[in-house]
Design an enzyme around this catalytic site. Structure first.
Site, PDB file in Angstrom:
ATOM      1  N   LYS A 181       0.825  -1.210   0.000  1.00 36.33           N
ATOM      2  CA  LYS A 181       0.000   0.000   0.000  1.00 36.33           C
ATOM      3  C   LYS A 181       0.864   1.267   0.000  1.00 36.33           C
ATOM      4  CE  LYS A 181      -3.797  -2.376  -0.026  1.00 36.33           C
ATOM      5  NZ  LYS A 181      -3.234  -3.724  -0.142  1.00 36.33           N
TER       6      LYS A 181
HETATM    7  C1  LIG Z   1      -9.612  -3.528  -1.619  1.00 37.86           C
HETATM    8  C2  LIG Z   1      -8.943  -4.129  -0.430  1.00 37.86           C
HETATM    9  N1  LIG Z   1      -9.624  -4.245   0.713  1.00 37.86           N
HETATM   10  C3  LIG Z   1      -9.077  -4.781   1.825  1.00 37.86           C
HETATM   11  C4  LIG Z   1      -7.779  -5.221   1.811  1.00 37.86           C
HETATM   12  C5  LIG Z   1      -7.255  -5.893   3.047  1.00 37.86           C
HETATM   13  O1  LIG Z   1      -6.158  -5.326   3.585  1.00 37.86           O
HETATM   14  P1  LIG Z   1      -5.102  -6.170   4.465  1.00 37.86           P
HETATM   15  O2  LIG Z   1      -4.199  -6.874   3.501  1.00 37.86           O
HETATM   16  O3  LIG Z   1      -4.416  -5.072   5.223  1.00 37.86           O
HETATM   17  O4  LIG Z   1      -5.855  -7.087   5.328  1.00 37.86           O
HETATM   18  C6  LIG Z   1      -7.007  -5.109   0.655  1.00 37.86           C
HETATM   19  C7  LIG Z   1      -5.595  -5.560   0.648  1.00 37.86           C
HETATM   20  O5  LIG Z   1      -4.921  -5.658  -0.306  1.00 37.86           O
HETATM   21  C8  LIG Z   1      -7.601  -4.552  -0.506  1.00 37.86           C
HETATM   22  O6  LIG Z   1      -6.929  -4.456  -1.646  1.00 37.86           O
END
Ligand SMILES: Cc1ncc(COP(=O)(O)O)c(C=O)c1O
Length: 374
Positions: A181
């Site tokens: 990110k």
């Molecule tokens: C659209 C979206 N929502 C939620 C997440 C979840 O994030 P995390 O990997 O921090 O759990 C991601 C992660 O890539 C994502 O791309």
């Protein structure tokens, strides 16, 4: 090609990490966590920030705090990372997959409206690649139908819609700080909201059912321990300070690439809505019209990566195509656009937009070559 690696860190991370190490308060109740939550909430134009281990549990916390549970339906786009749907399933509700718009890659408000039933409790748009979903239509739709609007803003740190930041547009916004990110501590997440009672419930979910200001051994609801550490918060504070400059650079390079490649037959970049006045450019997304270009997305992808430009040939299926959902546990509306994107869409990661100007011209040249060389 001089494309920067990601993540990027510097002296500021070290300085803040040192502060935490010396404080003796490394855990989730350390001062650095509160400091980061305050700063990120302010950055997002929100009164409250509730950090957690990752951007999947923040979605679960948001759904629970919004009162979504067994028997309920939540409308989500068919194109996203699996967390958007998984969080819905984890709280016992049913994800309802609806189609996206052809060029924004974001949930189609007409399809979302058509999918509402008496069981629908929430709509969870994703600001895909950092481009804001059509909030002009989703905000009134949710309000008229009495639904919670939860932004999955995992891609959209600092993106703005009519001057309002992603994460401040609905009941709550959920962000991820996972390694790829635009700001990261390897893992991490945060919920942002302007609703004080929602914030209190979400905080309690994250902190083992405690009440803010309540006793250590007094637990009021079925939460868990989703806390981040103060070490993560230190890294995230430094990353947040660097974000505006990096987003400007990405915006400049995205504009340069899109201008240089405008008019290439069969190549269409993601549309950015006119209401969007800031974009953190998590992904540079596009679609290939194989008939107009004379080559398929997969041929384009191979030709581009062979030149050293990082590129992902989109997801292998819409979310309902995952083995998890093939046997049921969801409702999938017809999604012809999502199905088409599986075969013709691609993205470049944001680190490709952090290159210097000369390299950005080289990337444009490589994309052009991948489009036209046979
Ligand atoms: C659209 C979206 N929502 C939620 C997440 C979840 O994030 P995390 O990997 O921090 O759990 C991601 C992660 O890539 C994502 O791309």
């Amino acid at each position: 090609m001089q494309i920067p690696d990601w993540p990027i860190s510097g002296e500021r991370e070290l300085q803040l990490l040192r502060e935490v190490l010396d404080s003796g308060r490394w855990g989730g109740h350390g001062d650095m966590v509160k400091r980061f939550e305050r700063e990120f909430a302010a950055f997002t134009q929100c009164a409250h920030g509730i950090s957690a281990m990752n951007g999947t549990v923040t979605l679960e916390m948001a759904l629970c705090a919004a009162g979504v549970g067994a028997g309920d339906e939540v409308i989500v786009p068919a194109i996203s990372f699996v967390s958007t749907a998984m969080a819905v399933s984890r709280v016992g509700a049913t994800p309802v997959f609806v189609d996206i718009e052809p060029l924004s890659f974001n949930i189609d408000p007409d399809r979302a409206a058509a999918a509402i039933t008496s069981r629908t409790k929430a709509i969870m748009p994703v600001h895909f690649g950092a481009a804001i979903a059509d909030m002009e239509r989703l905000i009134p739709l949710a309000a008229e139908r009495g639904l919670a609007l939860i932004e999955d803003a995992a891609h959209a740190h600092g993106s703005e819609w009519n001057g309002r930041r992603a994460g401040s547009l609905g009941l709550a916004g959920s962000f991820s700080f996972q390694n790829s990110k635009v700001m990261t501590a390897g893992e991490g997440g945060i919920l942002t909201t302007n609703d004080a009672s929602f914030a209190e419930r979400a905080w309690s979910m994250m902190d083992q059912g405690r009440k803010p200001g309540g006793g250590w051994f007094h637990h009021y609801l079925l939460g868990s321990n989703f806390r981040i550490t103060a070490l993560q918060a230190a890294v995230l504070l430094a990353q947040l300070e660097r974000l505006p400059r990096q987003s400007c650079l990405r915006a400049r390079n995205a504009a340069l690439l899109r201008t240089e490649l405008a008019g290439v037959p069969g190549l269409a970049f993601q549309s950015v809505p006119k209401q969007q006045n800031a974009n953190s450019w998590y992904l540079l997304l596009g679609r290939i019209d194989a008939r107009a270009m004379g080559r398929t997305r997969d041929q384009f992808h191979r030709a581009l990566t062979a030149q050293g430009v990082p590129c992902t040939p989109f997801y292998p299926h819409p979310l309902y195509g995952n083995p998890l959902y093939r046997g049921g546990g969801c409702r999938a509306e017809p999604c012809p656009v999502a199905e088409a994107c599986i075969h013709d869409a691609f993205w470049l990661p944001h680190r490709a937009l952090l290159a210097d100007e000369e390299t950005t011209h080289e990337i444009a040249g490589a994309i052009l070559k991948a489009c036209i060389d046979s």
